[in-house]
Enzyme design. Structure first.
Site, PDB file in Angstrom:
ATOM      1  N   GLU A 108     -32.773 109.096  55.149  1.00 16.42           N
ATOM      2  CA  GLU A 108     -33.966 109.859  54.817  1.00 16.42           C
ATOM      3  C   GLU A 108     -34.849 110.048  56.048  1.00 16.42           C
ATOM      4  OE1 GLU A 108     -34.117 107.928  50.344  1.00 16.42           O
ATOM      5  OE2 GLU A 108     -35.942 107.986  51.519  1.00 16.42           O
ATOM      6  N   CYS A 121     -40.988 110.955  60.678  1.00 14.52           N
ATOM      7  CA  CYS A 121     -40.542 109.568  60.557  1.00 14.52           C
ATOM      8  C   CYS A 121     -39.035 109.607  60.351  1.00 14.52           C
ATOM      9  CB  CYS A 121     -41.250 108.931  59.357  1.00 14.52           C
ATOM     10  SG  CYS A 121     -40.740 107.248  59.018  1.00 14.52           S
ATOM     11  N   CYS A 128     -29.922  98.832  56.633  1.00 15.45           N
ATOM     12  CA  CYS A 128     -30.533  97.969  57.652  1.00 15.45           C
ATOM     13  C   CYS A 128     -30.007  96.556  57.464  1.00 15.45           C
ATOM     14  CB  CYS A 128     -32.063  97.976  57.518  1.00 15.45           C
ATOM     15  SG  CYS A 128     -32.921  97.072  58.834  1.00 15.45           S
ATOM     16  N   CYS A 132     -35.417  92.048  55.449  1.00 18.30           N
ATOM     17  CA  CYS A 132     -36.799  91.685  55.111  1.00 18.30           C
ATOM     18  C   CYS A 132     -36.979  91.851  53.602  1.00 18.30           C
ATOM     19  CB  CYS A 132     -37.788  92.565  55.883  1.00 18.30           C
ATOM     20  SG  CYS A 132     -37.543  92.510  57.671  1.00 18.30           S
ATOM     21  N   CYS A 135     -38.834  94.947  51.844  1.00 19.63           N
ATOM     22  CA  CYS A 135     -38.485  96.313  52.250  1.00 19.63           C
ATOM     23  C   CYS A 135     -37.290  96.808  51.453  1.00 19.63           C
ATOM     24  CB  CYS A 135     -38.176  96.330  53.746  1.00 19.63           C
ATOM     25  SG  CYS A 135     -37.549  97.915  54.329  1.00 19.63           S
ATOM     26  N   CYS A 362     -43.944 103.887  53.437  1.00 17.47           N
ATOM     27  CA  CYS A 362     -43.356 102.800  54.214  1.00 17.47           C
ATOM     28  C   CYS A 362     -42.566 101.842  53.341  1.00 17.47           C
ATOM     29  CB  CYS A 362     -44.438 102.015  54.912  1.00 17.47           C
ATOM     30  SG  CYS A 362     -45.329 103.035  56.054  1.00 17.47           S
TER      31      CYS A 362
HETATM   32  N1  SAH Z   1     -36.963  98.110  61.217  1.00 16.77           N
HETATM   33  C1  SAH Z   1     -38.148  98.616  61.852  1.00 16.77           C
HETATM   34  C2  SAH Z   1     -38.526 100.021  61.449  1.00 16.77           C
HETATM   35  C3  SAH Z   1     -38.439 100.450  60.008  1.00 16.77           C
HETATM   36  S1  SAH Z   1     -39.632  99.913  58.856  1.00 16.77           S
HETATM   37  C4  SAH Z   1     -39.289  97.665  61.621  1.00 16.77           C
HETATM   38  O1  SAH Z   1     -39.170  96.773  60.798  1.00 16.77           O
HETATM   39  O2  SAH Z   1     -40.311  97.785  62.289  1.00 16.77           O
HETATM   40  C5  SAH Z   1     -41.176 100.634  59.301  1.00 16.77           C
HETATM   41  C6  SAH Z   1     -42.352  99.768  58.891  1.00 16.77           C
HETATM   42  O3  SAH Z   1     -42.502  99.732  57.464  1.00 16.77           O
HETATM   43  C7  SAH Z   1     -42.207  98.328  59.338  1.00 16.77           C
HETATM   44  O4  SAH Z   1     -43.413  97.861  59.860  1.00 16.77           O
HETATM   45  C8  SAH Z   1     -41.883  97.635  58.037  1.00 16.77           C
HETATM   46  O5  SAH Z   1     -42.162  96.271  58.077  1.00 16.77           O
HETATM   47  C9  SAH Z   1     -42.760  98.394  57.067  1.00 16.77           C
HETATM   48  N2  SAH Z   1     -42.419  98.193  55.667  1.00 16.77           N
HETATM   49  C10 SAH Z   1     -41.213  97.933  55.138  1.00 16.77           C
HETATM   50  N3  SAH Z   1     -41.298  97.783  53.815  1.00 16.77           N
HETATM   51  C11 SAH Z   1     -42.595  97.963  53.491  1.00 16.77           C
HETATM   52  C12 SAH Z   1     -43.310  97.947  52.260  1.00 16.77           C
HETATM   53  N4  SAH Z   1     -42.671  97.719  51.115  1.00 16.77           N
HETATM   54  N5  SAH Z   1     -44.643  98.176  52.300  1.00 16.77           N
HETATM   55  C13 SAH Z   1     -45.271  98.432  53.464  1.00 16.77           C
HETATM   56  N6  SAH Z   1     -44.651  98.451  54.648  1.00 16.77           N
HETATM   57  C14 SAH Z   1     -43.323  98.220  54.665  1.00 16.77           C
END
Ligand code: SAH
Length: 369
Positions: A108, A121, A128, A132, A135, A362
């Site tokens: 996406e 974006c 991935c 985490c 996410c 995000c």
């Molecule tokens: N892997 C990279 C880039 C992709 S995620 C990273 O982790 O930085 C982009 C951003 O969205 C990251 O800061 C991630 O922690 C955040 N993110 C992921 N899931 C989220 C959620 N459920 N709510 C808010 N931010 C989130």
């Protein structure tokens, strides 16, 4: 909202995406064109059509004779992304695209139009591997790395849509790119760095964006962060910190067990020292998990200890993902968190959460189409 368990696509494993103009440096393009039996200068013509004129219909390449055009387009401009769907919100100013790649993998990208800028974006991986727990992308694991051209094409697709006036607000251009879609960009380092070069090389070799307008967001793969700093690009680094202490960060960002808070912050600080770019600290505020006043104070201390003016913090209310036990902080706790950072002298801006309604905000990118 569908859950990640609803992932219903099959992926052909092992094959590589077809080679594309955007994978290649200008010199490699000339070689490739010669190998296709055409004269080297055609590489420049193709680059101009692709990067400068944003042409995606080969019939418009009238300065290339039809026979040569066919060979060159087949050899260097294979279709890489087929649209599965486009979803819009904010009156069309936010537009999420779901793409199917050559092997069936789905990724996406999100276009966000603001009065003074357009941000794309983009995804750097299908899925991935960083795991985490808050996410959506992390839940399904890693499918594969994207090629350079598969990354660049996400931006070009947005650029073409803007150029054609398909986005409300009239014809426009992409000004910013953030690697905050699916995937961990520094785990696909080579392809991402090449993509940054394609996006920032002046037209017609590349799209001509400012390096400063490209943000690479990472969980904190320290050796790769250092490599990025050494590459000498003035790109902005965003560090997904989410906790100032190892105990909690080990849980929220599991790779922290390998490179703990002190090490990632040192590496981020070094990026600023060497590039002059201010680092962004990403901090998803999760109710009663990482949003306590004492954590705001600890975060401020850890940042200020490393100097002033090198960093700003972007808290963002967590976007709850399906099945997650966590939710966004209470507004009062969010305000207090921000207040404490600011009063310690740390510039802090709460990030907006565009695209929630279309699962484009995000952490919500879990292609469920
Ligand atoms: N892997 C990279 C880039 C992709 S995620 C990273 O982790 O930085 C982009 C951003 O969205 C990251 O800061 C991630 O922690 C955040 N993110 C992921 N899931 C989220 C959620 N459920 N709510 C808010 N931010 C989130």
């Amino acid at each position: 909202m569908p859950s990640p368990a609803a992932l219903t696509f099959t992926v052909r494993r092992g094959a590589k995406p077809p080679r594309h103009l955007a994978d290649l440096s200008p010199a490699q393009r000339r070689t490739a064109v010669t190998e296709l039996g055409e004269q080297a200068f055609r590489a420049g013509q193709l680059s101009t059509h692709y990067f400068a004129r944003l042409v995606d219909d080969s019939a418009a390449m009238t300065d290339v004779p039809a026979g040569a055009r066919e060979r060159l387009v087949a050899g260097l401009l294979p279709p890489l992304l087929s649209p599965v769907r486009h979803l819009e919100c904010d009156g069309g100013a936010t537009r999420k695209s779901v793409w199917r790649l050559f092997d069936g993998a789905l990724v996406e990208s999100v276009l966000m139009r603001y009065p003074d800028r357009v941000t794309m974006c983009v995804s750097s991986q299908a899925g991935c591997g960083m795991n985490c727990p808050f996410c959506a992308t992390g839940q399904a694991g890693l499918t594969r790395n994207l090629s350079t051209a598969e990354i660049v094409e996400q931006v070009l697709a947005g650029a073409r849509a803007l150029n054609r006036g398909e986005v409300p607000g009239g014809p426009g251009r992409v000004s910013h790119v953030v690697f905050m879609g699916m995937g961990e960009p520094l785990a696909n380092y080579r392809a991402v760095l090449e993509a940054v070069r394609r996006l920032t090389d002046p037209a017609p070799d590349g799209l001509g964006l400012s390096q400063r307008h490209v943000t690479v967001s990472t969980v904190g793969l320290v050796p790769r962060m250092r490599q990025l700093t050494d590459a000498g690009l003035a790109v902005t680094l965003a560090l997904s910190l989410h906790a100032p202490d190892d105990e909690l960060r080990n849980e929220l960002v599991p790779v922290n067990t390998r490179w703990p808070v002190a090490e990632v912050l040192d590496a981020a600080r070094e990026h600023h020292a060497r590039t002059g770019r201010r680092v962004s600290i990403e901090y998803a505020l999760i109710r009663d998990v990482n949003d306590q006043a004492w954590r705001a104070d600890l975060l401020a201390r850890e940042l200020v200890r490393r100097g002033r003016g090198w960093v700003h913090v972007n808290p963002i209310p967590l976007n709850p993902t399906p099945g997650s036990r966590w939710t966004a902080s209470r507004p009062a706790d969010e305000r207090e968190f921000v207040r404490r950072l600011r009063s310690a002298g740390v510039p802090t801006t709460v990030r907006d959460t565009r695209g929630r309604e279309i699962d484009g905000a995000c952490g919500q990118l879990a292609a469920t189409s």
